[in-house]
Design a protein around this motif. Sequence first.
Motif, PDB file in Angstrom:
ATOM      1  N   ALA A 108      10.680  46.354  -2.557  1.00  0.00           N
ATOM      2  CA  ALA A 108      10.706  46.764  -3.966  1.00  0.00           C
ATOM      3  C   ALA A 108      11.577  45.838  -4.814  1.00  0.00           C
ATOM      4  N   GLY A 109      12.519  45.145  -4.187  1.00  0.00           N
ATOM      5  CA  GLY A 109      13.359  44.226  -4.948  1.00  0.00           C
ATOM      6  C   GLY A 109      12.664  42.917  -5.284  1.00  0.00           C
ATOM      7  N   VAL A 110      11.574  42.614  -4.600  1.00  0.00           N
ATOM      8  CA  VAL A 110      10.917  41.324  -4.827  1.00  0.00           C
ATOM      9  C   VAL A 110       9.511  41.439  -5.401  1.00  0.00           C
ATOM     10  N   VAL A 111       8.877  42.589  -5.241  1.00  0.00           N
ATOM     11  CA  VAL A 111       7.542  42.779  -5.844  1.00  0.00           C
ATOM     12  C   VAL A 111       7.554  43.990  -6.772  1.00  0.00           C
ATOM     13  N   THR A 112       6.746  43.928  -7.803  1.00  0.00           N
ATOM     14  CA  THR A 112       6.527  45.123  -8.620  1.00  0.00           C
ATOM     15  C   THR A 112       5.486  45.978  -7.904  1.00  0.00           C
TER      16      THR A 112
END
Length: 128
Positions: A108-112
């Motif tokens: 979740a920190g790298v993709v929406t």
Amino acid sequence: MRHLPFALAAATLTLAALPAHATPAEYGEAMFRLATERGCLACHALQPGAKRADGLPPIAPAWVDIARRYRDDPAASERLTRAVMSGSNPKARHWAGKVSEANMPPNAGVVTLREARALVNWILVLVP
Ligand code: HEC
């Protein structure tokens, strides 16, 4: 990398991350680029490969194997999108014994959410 079977990505999906006029090849290339930029390919490969030199299983399931496993499951897109966002459940591994002991960390920190869904929908059609 250009020889990879981008054309396998069928044109039947919602092209969430792309303009509506994208060809299947453009779609496949854009998704492959996104997966590379978001770090997915540090652990995953598109195609199942040979055993690693040290004899250990691959870190993560190949995306073609994921597609084969879930392609007939209508709920897979939503469930796998959630798995990508929050990571795999160490107590309920779906690929136990087939891949390394590593868990998929939350992405979740790298993709929406939208990117995760687009990647999962792309993965789900990577079936020969
Ligand atoms: C640090 C390594 C790592 C990274 C980075 C990673 N994954 Fe994974 N992924 C795994 C592992 C390990 C599994 C197998 C988990 C299991 O056994 O349930 C997995 C499983 C999956 C699955 C199948 C889940 C299931 O329930 O069967 C999908 C889909 C997936 N990853 C997509 C992605 C996408 C998209 C990205 C990039 C945004 C990504 N992964 C990044 C290691 C990783």
